[in-house]
Write a protein that holds these residues in place. Structure first.
Motif, mmCIF file in Angstrom:
data_model
loop_
_atom_site.group_PDB
_atom_site.id
_atom_site.type_symbol
_atom_site.label_atom_id
_atom_site.label_comp_id
_atom_site.label_asym_id
_atom_site.label_seq_id
_atom_site.Cartn_x
_atom_site.Cartn_y
_atom_site.Cartn_z
ATOM 1 N N LEU A 1 0.830 -1.207 0.000
ATOM 2 C CA LEU A 1 0.000 0.000 0.000
ATOM 3 C C LEU A 1 0.866 1.258 0.000
ATOM 4 O O LEU A 1 0.590 2.213 -0.737
ATOM 5 C CB LEU A 1 -0.928 -0.010 1.220
ATOM 6 C CG LEU A 1 -1.956 1.108 1.303
ATOM 7 C CD1 LEU A 1 -2.889 1.062 0.093
ATOM 8 C CD2 LEU A 1 -2.757 0.988 2.596
ATOM 9 N N GLN A 2 1.935 1.243 0.792
ATOM 10 C CA GLN A 2 2.837 2.394 0.823
ATOM 11 C C GLN A 2 3.508 2.586 -0.535
ATOM 12 O O GLN A 2 3.643 3.716 -1.008
ATOM 13 C CB GLN A 2 3.892 2.214 1.914
ATOM 14 C CG GLN A 2 3.341 2.358 3.312
ATOM 15 C CD GLN A 2 4.382 2.054 4.375
ATOM 16 O OE1 GLN A 2 5.470 1.593 4.078
ATOM 17 N NE2 GLN A 2 4.038 2.307 5.635
ATOM 18 N N LEU A 3 3.924 1.491 -1.157
ATOM 19 C CA LEU A 3 4.535 1.591 -2.486
ATOM 20 C C LEU A 3 3.541 2.143 -3.498
ATOM 21 O O LEU A 3 3.911 2.946 -4.360
ATOM 22 C CB LEU A 3 5.056 0.228 -2.940
ATOM 23 C CG LEU A 3 6.314 -0.270 -2.228
ATOM 24 C CD1 LEU A 3 6.644 -1.690 -2.669
ATOM 25 C CD2 LEU A 3 7.485 0.654 -2.483
ATOM 26 N N LYS A 4 2.294 1.738 -3.381
ATOM 27 C CA LYS A 4 1.259 2.248 -4.289
ATOM 28 C C LYS A 4 1.108 3.761 -4.117
ATOM 29 O O LYS A 4 1.061 4.505 -5.086
ATOM 30 C CB LYS A 4 -0.066 1.548 -4.021
ATOM 31 C CG LYS A 4 -1.189 2.005 -4.916
ATOM 32 C CD LYS A 4 -2.495 1.312 -4.578
ATOM 33 C CE LYS A 4 -3.614 1.900 -5.434
ATOM 34 N NZ LYS A 4 -4.918 1.393 -5.003
ATOM 35 N N HIS A 5 1.035 4.202 -2.849
ATOM 36 C CA HIS A 5 0.901 5.642 -2.584
ATOM 37 C C HIS A 5 2.128 6.418 -3.073
ATOM 38 O O HIS A 5 2.003 7.515 -3.620
ATOM 39 C CB HIS A 5 0.669 5.903 -1.096
ATOM 40 C CG HIS A 5 -0.672 5.470 -0.606
ATOM 41 N ND1 HIS A 5 -1.852 5.816 -1.216
ATOM 42 C CD2 HIS A 5 -1.022 4.687 0.445
ATOM 43 C CE1 HIS A 5 -2.871 5.294 -0.571
ATOM 44 N NE2 HIS A 5 -2.401 4.591 0.442
ATOM 45 N N SER B 1 3.928 15.012 -13.109
ATOM 46 C CA SER B 1 2.959 15.803 -13.869
ATOM 47 C C SER B 1 3.086 17.287 -13.512
ATOM 48 O O SER B 1 3.076 18.151 -14.395
ATOM 49 C CB SER B 1 1.543 15.301 -13.576
ATOM 50 O OG SER B 1 0.591 16.079 -14.236
ATOM 51 N N LEU B 2 3.215 17.582 -12.218
ATOM 52 C CA LEU B 2 3.368 18.973 -11.792
ATOM 53 C C LEU B 2 4.664 19.575 -12.329
ATOM 54 O O LEU B 2 4.692 20.745 -12.729
ATOM 55 C CB LEU B 2 3.348 19.063 -10.261
ATOM 56 C CG LEU B 2 2.000 18.818 -9.591
ATOM 57 C CD1 LEU B 2 2.155 18.777 -8.076
ATOM 58 C CD2 LEU B 2 0.996 19.895 -9.991
ATOM 59 N N GLN B 3 5.720 18.792 -12.363
ATOM 60 C CA GLN B 3 6.991 19.291 -12.891
ATOM 61 C C GLN B 3 6.860 19.622 -14.373
ATOM 62 O O GLN B 3 7.399 20.628 -14.834
ATOM 63 C CB GLN B 3 8.096 18.266 -12.676
ATOM 64 C CG GLN B 3 8.595 18.229 -11.257
ATOM 65 C CD GLN B 3 9.709 17.207 -11.064
ATOM 66 O OE1 GLN B 3 9.828 16.255 -11.811
ATOM 67 N NE2 GLN B 3 10.524 17.425 -10.049
ATOM 68 N N ARG B 4 6.142 18.784 -15.133
ATOM 69 C CA ARG B 4 5.931 19.080 -16.560
ATOM 70 C C ARG B 4 5.135 20.365 -16.739
ATOM 71 O O ARG B 4 5.465 21.208 -17.566
ATOM 72 C CB ARG B 4 5.216 17.910 -17.242
ATOM 73 C CG ARG B 4 6.129 16.763 -17.620
ATOM 74 C CD ARG B 4 5.428 15.757 -18.515
ATOM 75 N NE ARG B 4 4.324 15.090 -17.869
ATOM 76 C CZ ARG B 4 4.435 14.018 -17.081
ATOM 77 N NH1 ARG B 4 5.622 13.500 -16.853
ATOM 78 N NH2 ARG B 4 3.373 13.465 -16.534
ATOM 79 N N LEU C 1 4.623 10.058 -6.899
ATOM 80 C CA LEU C 1 5.677 10.296 -7.883
ATOM 81 C C LEU C 1 5.085 10.671 -9.233
ATOM 82 O O LEU C 1 5.563 11.590 -9.900
ATOM 83 C CB LEU C 1 6.558 9.054 -8.010
ATOM 84 C CG LEU C 1 7.747 9.149 -8.940
ATOM 85 C CD1 LEU C 1 8.701 10.245 -8.471
ATOM 86 C CD2 LEU C 1 8.485 7.825 -8.990
ATOM 87 N N LYS C 2 4.021 9.991 -9.619
ATOM 88 C CA LYS C 2 3.348 10.290 -10.886
ATOM 89 C C LYS C 2 2.767 11.708 -10.862
ATOM 90 O O LYS C 2 2.922 12.471 -11.809
ATOM 91 C CB LYS C 2 2.242 9.264 -11.131
ATOM 92 C CG LYS C 2 1.555 9.385 -12.451
ATOM 93 C CD LYS C 2 0.527 8.270 -12.628
ATOM 94 C CE LYS C 2 -0.209 8.396 -13.943
ATOM 95 N NZ LYS C 2 -1.222 7.331 -14.088
ATOM 96 N N GLU C 3 2.134 12.063 -9.751
ATOM 97 C CA GLU C 3 1.567 13.409 -9.612
ATOM 98 C C GLU C 3 2.666 14.466 -9.630
ATOM 99 O O GLU C 3 2.547 15.505 -10.285
ATOM 100 C CB GLU C 3 0.773 13.503 -8.311
ATOM 101 C CG GLU C 3 0.096 14.841 -8.112
ATOM 102 C CD GLU C 3 -0.697 14.903 -6.816
ATOM 103 O OE1 GLU C 3 -0.914 16.018 -6.335
ATOM 104 O OE2 GLU C 3 -1.093 13.846 -6.305
#
Length: 115
Positions: free
Chosen positions: A47-51, A61-64, A56-58
């Motif tokens: 669950l922690q890895l999923k979060h 996206s914010l960095q882009r 990381l994905k979010e």
């Protein structure tokens, strides 16, 4: 016959004992694995890895989005700078023309007055 019978009886007891020891060993190993799994909490870790993966994905996206916004700001700044440089250049020409006109009115260090 007696020795053979005794030998086989002893062999049977040894096999039974070996089987019991293997079962006990397997039981201990099974308990160790269960204890290890409980301590490692694989469900929590997953669950922690999923979060973390979602965060990381979010973040990516914010960095882009930030990079695109910075590129737009840079473009606007470059356009504004070019406009300011054109205005400064025009002001320099205007000041040079005024200076030339003032210099025409000066003769031998004196300013012409009317006549």
């Amino acid at each position: 016959m007696f020795f053979l019978k005794r030998f086989f009886a002893r062999q049977d007891r040894l096999e039974e004992r070996l089987e019991r020891l293997e079962k006990e060993r397997f039981s201990r190993l099974e308990k160790q694995v269960e204890t290890h799994l409980k301590e490692d909490k694989p469900g929590e870790v997953a669950l922690q890895l999923k979060h973390l993966a979602e965060a990381l994905k979010e973040n990516s996206s914010l960095q882009r989005e930030n990079a695109l916004q910075i590129a737009r700001i840079d473009k606007n700044c470059a356009a504004g700078h070019a406009e300011l440089m054109r205005e400064v250049s025009a002001d320099k020409v205007w000041l040079a023309n005024i200076n030339e006109a003032v210099q025409k009115h000066i003769t031998n260090g004196r300013i012409h007055r009317g006549n």
